[in-house]
Design an enzyme around this catalytic site. Sequence first.
Site, mmCIF file in Angstrom:
data_model
loop_
_atom_site.group_PDB
_atom_site.id
_atom_site.type_symbol
_atom_site.label_atom_id
_atom_site.label_comp_id
_atom_site.label_asym_id
_atom_site.label_seq_id
_atom_site.Cartn_x
_atom_site.Cartn_y
_atom_site.Cartn_z
ATOM 1 N NE ARG A 50 49.168 65.918 2.473
ATOM 2 C CZ ARG A 50 49.724 64.781 2.885
ATOM 3 N NH1 ARG A 50 51.021 64.543 2.801
ATOM 4 N NH2 ARG A 50 48.980 63.826 3.420
ATOM 5 N N GLY A 51 49.339 66.673 6.255
ATOM 6 C CA GLY A 51 49.231 65.418 6.998
ATOM 7 C C GLY A 51 49.079 65.770 8.479
ATOM 8 N NE ARG A 92 44.829 71.666 5.805
ATOM 9 C CZ ARG A 92 45.040 70.479 5.232
ATOM 10 N NH1 ARG A 92 46.225 69.886 5.334
ATOM 11 N NH2 ARG A 92 44.072 69.869 4.567
ATOM 12 C CD GLN A 201 46.001 65.139 -0.740
ATOM 13 O OE1 GLN A 201 45.269 64.734 -1.635
ATOM 14 N NE2 GLN A 201 45.644 66.120 0.070
ATOM 15 C CG ASP A 242 43.283 64.413 8.884
ATOM 16 O OD1 ASP A 242 43.167 63.429 8.121
ATOM 17 O OD2 ASP A 242 44.155 65.281 8.750
ATOM 18 C CG ASN A 252 41.623 59.922 6.725
ATOM 19 O OD1 ASN A 252 42.599 60.552 7.144
ATOM 20 N ND2 ASN A 252 41.733 59.068 5.725
#
Length: 343
Positions: A50-51, A92, A201, A242, A252
């Site tokens: 992720r990220g 995503r 997270q 993001d 984000n």
Amino acid sequence: MTVPASFAPIEWTTGGVRILDQSHLPEREVYLDIRTADAMAEAIRSLRVRGAPLIGIAAAMGLAVAAEDAAEAGMLTPAWFHSAADLLQATRPTAVNLPWALDRMRQRATAAFADRKWGREVSQALRDEAQRIWDIEAGMCVAIGEAGAELITPGSTVLTHCNTGRLATGGLGTALAVISEAHARGMEIDVVVTETRPLRQGARLTAWELAKAGIPARVIVDGAAASLMARGEIDLVITGADRIAANGDVANKIGTYALAVLADAHGIPFYVAAPLSTFDVSLRTGDAIPIEERGPEEIDPAPGVEAYNPAFDVTPASLLAAIVTDRGVLRPPLEAAIAALSS
Ligand code: MRU
């Protein structure tokens, strides 16, 4: 001087691509070997990897190893390639680093097919491109850390949200690279990490990374940020992003907008750190950024009550003191600064 990594969020192996399955952290370090586009798509969808930058890198690497098997089987055609890339791209919607990386892979494949390359020659070109994407993202992290550390005053308390380190980028990080660099320069900063509900997270991943790097930090529940700011216990906020629209609006992790409003109300500077791969100048404002909605099980309300789980939010550019990029620090008016970046 930055602390060397003591874990690899992603790596090439002889069997394919190995990812650190982040869904088990911090309790267990479990590694997953991936060799198909389906398996990588599942890993991205489930946030095992992720990220924003790291999902682009992982998708590119997964596509490259899947292409090697397709080449062996004589199936590596443009149709096979684009359907595998489409599958990965659909995992995503919010982070633009994912389509950014896959567009580079598509261009590389299209050029190879146009050159009448076939089979292993095409898959080798794809592997080279995936490695290049990783190198570019990692290089941008270093530059962000160096530019951002200049904004930090020694002894200050820095609040950050979600996870923006190695686990999110495959490099030093975005906001966390700034924090690591400030620490490495001996600035004696105090780091406050928000828990980041619902998937935690901050509490699970950022805290784990900071502990590994020997950087002292405290985790707070998301709802504690306001009172810490009111008591004068936070000097600045820095988060990742993001997707950033042409006018500087920032998507984000959910909760970022609330922190920006709070920072504004308390006269605290709010910074965003992001590489060029996170900018999407095709979108004029943040209203056009697609926001991922995730399943109710992440919130787990009492039976009979629905959950509503948007995973990201949009912080208006007007709340930002600056955006730290690999090309330096952008100050308001952000729209003009962003336009200058891409010209
Ligand atoms: O849903 P996640 O865990 O992939 O969300 C990650 C974030 O929102 C990070 O803050 C982000 O990608 C920014 S920079 C690496």
